[in-house]
Write a protein that holds these residues in place. Structure first.
Motif, short mmCIF file in Angstrom:
data_model
loop_
_atom_site.label_atom_id
_atom_site.label_comp_id
_atom_site.label_asym_id
_atom_site.label_seq_id
_atom_site.Cartn_x
_atom_site.Cartn_y
_atom_site.Cartn_z
N ILE A 124 0.88 -1.26 0.04
CA ILE A 124 0.11 -0.16 0.08
C ILE A 124 0.86 1.21 0.10
CG2 ILE A 124 -1.79 1.18 1.20
CD1 ILE A 124 -2.66 -1.23 2.57
N ALA A 125 0.70 2.28 -0.86
CA ALA A 125 1.46 3.28 -0.91
C ALA A 125 1.27 3.99 0.04
CB ALA A 125 1.08 4.15 -2.16
N PRO A 126 2.26 4.52 0.88
CA PRO A 126 1.96 5.49 2.03
C PRO A 126 1.39 6.82 1.73
CG PRO A 126 4.45 4.82 1.75
CD PRO A 126 3.55 4.41 0.42
N THR A 127 0.77 7.44 2.82
CA THR A 127 0.11 8.70 2.52
C THR A 127 0.66 9.57 3.70
OG1 THR A 127 -1.66 8.13 3.98
CG2 THR A 127 -1.94 7.56 1.69
N GLY A 128 0.28 10.81 3.47
CA GLY A 128 0.58 11.75 4.78
C GLY A 128 1.87 12.48 4.52
N SER A 129 2.14 13.29 5.48
CA SER A 129 3.58 14.15 5.45
C SER A 129 4.88 13.21 5.67
CB SER A 129 3.54 15.21 6.54
OG SER A 129 3.50 14.61 7.70
N VAL A 130 4.56 12.12 6.10
CA VAL A 130 5.72 11.05 6.18
C VAL A 130 6.06 9.75 5.20
CG1 VAL A 130 5.79 11.51 8.83
CG2 VAL A 130 4.37 9.59 7.93
N GLU A 131 5.39 10.41 4.15
CA GLU A 131 5.38 9.51 3.04
C GLU A 131 6.60 8.57 2.69
OE1 GLU A 131 5.24 12.09 -0.93
OE2 GLU A 131 3.38 11.82 -0.04
N ASP A 132 7.66 9.22 2.81
CA ASP A 132 9.01 8.68 2.32
C ASP A 132 9.51 7.81 3.35
OD1 ASP A 132 8.65 9.35 -0.33
OD2 ASP A 132 9.66 11.37 -0.02
N SER A 133 8.98 7.67 4.61
CA SER A 133 9.78 7.12 5.74
C SER A 133 9.28 5.73 5.98
CB SER A 133 9.50 8.00 6.80
OG SER A 133 8.12 8.15 7.26
N TYR A 134 8.24 5.27 5.33
CA TYR A 134 7.73 3.81 5.61
C TYR A 134 6.97 3.16 4.67
CZ TYR A 134 3.00 5.80 5.91
OH TYR A 134 1.69 6.35 5.99
N ARG A 135 6.89 1.91 4.72
CA ARG A 135 6.14 1.37 3.69
C ARG A 135 5.29 0.14 4.36
NH1 ARG A 135 10.42 -2.01 0.67
NH2 ARG A 135 11.10 0.06 0.50
N ILE A 136 3.95 0.06 3.75
CA ILE A 136 2.92 -0.85 4.52
C ILE A 136 2.82 -2.03 3.52
CG2 ILE A 136 0.65 -1.06 5.28
CD1 ILE A 136 0.69 1.94 5.60
N ARG A 137 2.89 -3.25 4.15
CA ARG A 137 2.42 -4.61 3.59
C ARG A 137 1.53 -5.37 4.16
NH1 ARG A 137 7.78 -7.54 3.52
NH2 ARG A 137 6.87 -7.92 5.23
N GLU A 138 0.51 -5.74 3.55
CA GLU A 138 -0.27 -6.73 3.99
C GLU A 138 0.01 -8.17 3.44
OE1 GLU A 138 -4.19 -3.96 3.06
OE2 GLU A 138 -4.61 -5.59 4.55
#
Length: 124
Positions: free
Chosen positions: A3-17
């Motif tokens: 899932i593409a990150p959202t918000g002001s921290v978008e380049d600092s994390y990655r989400i996987r399900e």
């Protein structure tokens, strides 16, 4: 599924399900202070109950970032969910142990530990 990150921290994390487990990989050496609020919003929107945050790249955790993680865990608990941290370096592990926060948050040695039976630092 990523899932593409959202918000002001978008380049600092990655989400996987992956198989019903939501895994968040932190991509920076400093845990973003806004991350807890961003993930809480995602959890509500996507009906996530439990999350694993891979902190293997994290070198620094501010008090604001720590507070956000604790709030996130507290928000997940009423639905039977939990927040788990994995991959903490020795310095952060010692901090969690000294402050006894390893009794508040679930902590795994690495991401592999986080896929099965709940295991915290107390399990040794």
């Amino acid at each position: 599924m990523s899932i593409a990150p959202t918000g002001s921290v978008e380049d600092s994390y990655r989400i996987r399900e992956d198989g019903g487990i939501v895994r968040i990989e932190i991509l920076t050496p400093r845990l973003p202070e806004e991350l807890g609020e961003v993930l809480l919003g995602e959890a509500v929107l996507r009906h996530w109950a439990s999350m694993v945050i891979d902190c293997s790249r994290v070198e620094f955790l501010s008090s604001l970032g720590l507070g956000a993680l604790i709030r996130l865990d507290r928000q997940l608990r009423p639905t039977g969910g939990r927040l788990r941290l994995s991959g903490l370096n020795a310095h952060l592990r010692e901090f969690f142990s000294i402050t006894r926060l390893d009794r508040v948050l679930l902590i795994s040695d690495d991401e592999a530990d986080s896929s099965g039976r709940p295991r915290s630092a107390r399990d040794g």
